[in-house]
Scaffold this active site. Structure first.
Site, PDB file in Angstrom:
ATOM      1  N   ASP A  75      43.009  41.836  45.233  1.00  0.00           N
ATOM      2  CA  ASP A  75      43.217  40.613  44.454  1.00  0.00           C
ATOM      3  C   ASP A  75      43.697  39.513  45.392  1.00  0.00           C
ATOM      4  O   ASP A  75      44.543  39.734  46.252  1.00  0.00           O
ATOM      5  CB  ASP A  75      44.239  40.855  43.337  1.00  0.00           C
ATOM      6  N   ILE A  76      43.144  38.311  45.209  1.00  0.00           N
ATOM      7  CA  ILE A  76      43.463  37.190  46.101  1.00  0.00           C
ATOM      8  C   ILE A  76      44.900  36.706  45.899  1.00  0.00           C
ATOM      9  O   ILE A  76      45.465  36.060  46.781  1.00  0.00           O
ATOM     10  CB  ILE A  76      42.447  36.038  45.866  1.00  0.00           C
TER      11      ILE A  76
ATOM     12  N   HIS B 253      37.102  43.754  34.914  1.00  0.00           N
ATOM     13  CA  HIS B 253      37.815  44.206  36.106  1.00  0.00           C
ATOM     14  C   HIS B 253      39.060  44.945  35.681  1.00  0.00           C
ATOM     15  O   HIS B 253      39.734  44.566  34.728  1.00  0.00           O
ATOM     16  CB  HIS B 253      38.182  43.039  37.034  1.00  0.00           C
TER      17      HIS B 253
ATOM     18  N   ASN C  29      42.761  43.026  31.350  1.00  0.00           N
ATOM     19  CA  ASN C  29      43.007  41.929  30.418  1.00  0.00           C
ATOM     20  C   ASN C  29      41.728  41.597  29.672  1.00  0.00           C
ATOM     21  O   ASN C  29      40.637  41.658  30.231  1.00  0.00           O
ATOM     22  CB  ASN C  29      43.490  40.693  31.188  1.00  0.00           C
TER      23      ASN C  29
ATOM     24  N   HIS D  43      42.713  45.979  37.056  1.00  0.00           N
ATOM     25  CA  HIS D  43      43.727  45.753  38.082  1.00  0.00           C
ATOM     26  C   HIS D  43      44.382  47.100  38.380  1.00  0.00           C
ATOM     27  O   HIS D  43      44.821  47.804  37.462  1.00  0.00           O
ATOM     28  CB  HIS D  43      44.815  44.806  37.580  1.00  0.00           C
TER      29      HIS D  43
ATOM     30  N   VAL E 113      38.577  35.905  34.380  1.00  0.00           N
ATOM     31  CA  VAL E 113      37.244  36.069  34.984  1.00  0.00           C
ATOM     32  C   VAL E 113      36.382  36.903  34.036  1.00  0.00           C
ATOM     33  O   VAL E 113      36.751  38.031  33.676  1.00  0.00           O
ATOM     34  CB  VAL E 113      37.333  36.756  36.365  1.00  0.00           C
TER      35      VAL E 113
HETATM   36  P1  AMP Z   1      42.369  38.307  34.936  1.00  0.00           P
HETATM   37  O1  AMP Z   1      43.443  37.352  34.526  1.00  0.00           O
HETATM   38  O2  AMP Z   1      42.617  39.712  34.448  1.00  0.00           O
HETATM   39  O3  AMP Z   1      40.982  37.796  34.561  1.00  0.00           O
HETATM   40  O4  AMP Z   1      42.463  38.424  36.506  1.00  0.00           O
HETATM   41  C1  AMP Z   1      41.627  37.751  37.393  1.00  0.00           C
HETATM   42  C2  AMP Z   1      42.132  38.064  38.775  1.00  0.00           C
HETATM   43  O5  AMP Z   1      41.140  37.704  39.711  1.00  0.00           O
HETATM   44  C3  AMP Z   1      43.407  37.323  39.160  1.00  0.00           C
HETATM   45  O6  AMP Z   1      44.431  38.285  39.447  1.00  0.00           O
HETATM   46  C4  AMP Z   1      42.995  36.527  40.411  1.00  0.00           C
HETATM   47  O7  AMP Z   1      44.014  36.466  41.381  1.00  0.00           O
HETATM   48  C5  AMP Z   1      41.782  37.305  40.887  1.00  0.00           C
HETATM   49  N1  AMP Z   1      40.813  36.562  41.673  1.00  0.00           N
HETATM   50  C6  AMP Z   1      40.240  35.386  41.361  1.00  0.00           C
HETATM   51  N2  AMP Z   1      39.369  35.010  42.312  1.00  0.00           N
HETATM   52  C7  AMP Z   1      39.388  35.988  43.238  1.00  0.00           C
HETATM   53  C8  AMP Z   1      38.698  36.203  44.472  1.00  0.00           C
HETATM   54  N3  AMP Z   1      37.804  35.330  44.947  1.00  0.00           N
HETATM   55  N4  AMP Z   1      38.974  37.322  45.168  1.00  0.00           N
HETATM   56  C9  AMP Z   1      39.880  38.205  44.721  1.00  0.00           C
HETATM   57  N5  AMP Z   1      40.548  38.073  43.556  1.00  0.00           N
HETATM   58  C10 AMP Z   1      40.315  36.983  42.837  1.00  0.00           C
END
Ligand code: AMP
Length: 126
Positions: free
Chosen positions: A39-40, A110, A97, A112, A106
Site C-alpha cells: 500500500d502506498i 482489494h 472495505n 488489505h 478504489v
Molecule cells: P480502500 O479505502 O479500501 O479503497 O483502500 C485503497 C488503498 O489503496 C489505500 O490504502 C491507498 O493508500 C491505496 N493506494 C492508492 N493508490 C495506490 C497505489 N498507486 N499503489 C499502492 N496503493 C495505493
C-alpha cells in the site's frame, strides 16, 4: 472519496492500471488469480494489498459473480502472501472495505493485509 460499489467496473481505476503495468508498483506476489503490492500509504508496519486479476468492483461483486476457480485462487493467494511474510505465528489482519460506509476508495476489489506489529482495536475508537 468513497465509491459507489454498485456501479459497473471501471477499467480506468488505479488498480486496473497497476495490473496492466501502466502505473508502477512493487510486486510482492503474483499468480494466475491475484497480484499483491505494498500500500502506498501504509497503516501498519506491514500493509500489503492483494487484488484479484479479474474485473471485480468489490467483495460483493466478487462473491456474487466470480467463478469458483477465481475465488479459490484469490483466497489461497491472500493466505500465501501472509505465510510468505511469516505472519501466521505473530498474527495479522485482513480488511476489505466496501462502498461508502466501508470507506472504499478504489473500485477494484482489494484485501488489505496488515501485520508486523500488534494492531490494536478492530475498529478505531469513537
Ligand atoms: P480502500 O479505502 O479500501 O479503497 O483502500 C485503497 C488503498 O489503496 C489505500 O490504502 C491507498 O493508500 C491505496 N493506494 C492508492 N493508490 C495506490 C497505489 N498507486 N499503489 C499502492 N496503493 C495505493
Amino acid at each position: 472519496m468513497p465509491i459507489d460499489a454498485t456501479l459497473p467496473y471501471d477499467d480506468n481505476n488505479i488498480f486496473a492500471k497497476i495490473l496492466r503495468g501502466e502505473i508502477p508498483s512493487s510486486k510482492i506476489y503474483e499468480d494466475d488469480w491475484a497480484y499483491a503490492f505494498p500500500d502506498i500509504n501504509p497503516q501498519a508496519a506491514l500493509h500489503i494489498l492483494v487484488i484479484p486479476k479479474g474485473r471485480y468492483v468489490s467483495w460483493d461483486d466478487f462473491s456474487a459473480n466470480a467463478s469458483a476457480d477465481e475465488i479459490a485462487g484469490f483466497v489461497r493467494a491472500v493466505g500465501q502472501v501472509a505465510r510468505d511474510h511469516g505472519l501466521v505465528e505473530p498474527g495479522y489482519r485482513l480488511l476489505a472495505n466496501l462502498g461508502a460506509h466501508g470507506g472504499q476508495e478504489v473500485p477494484h476489489l482489494h484485501v488489505h493485509l496488515f501485520g508486523g506489529e500488534s494492531l490494536g482495536p478492530m475498529i478505531a475508537c469513537r
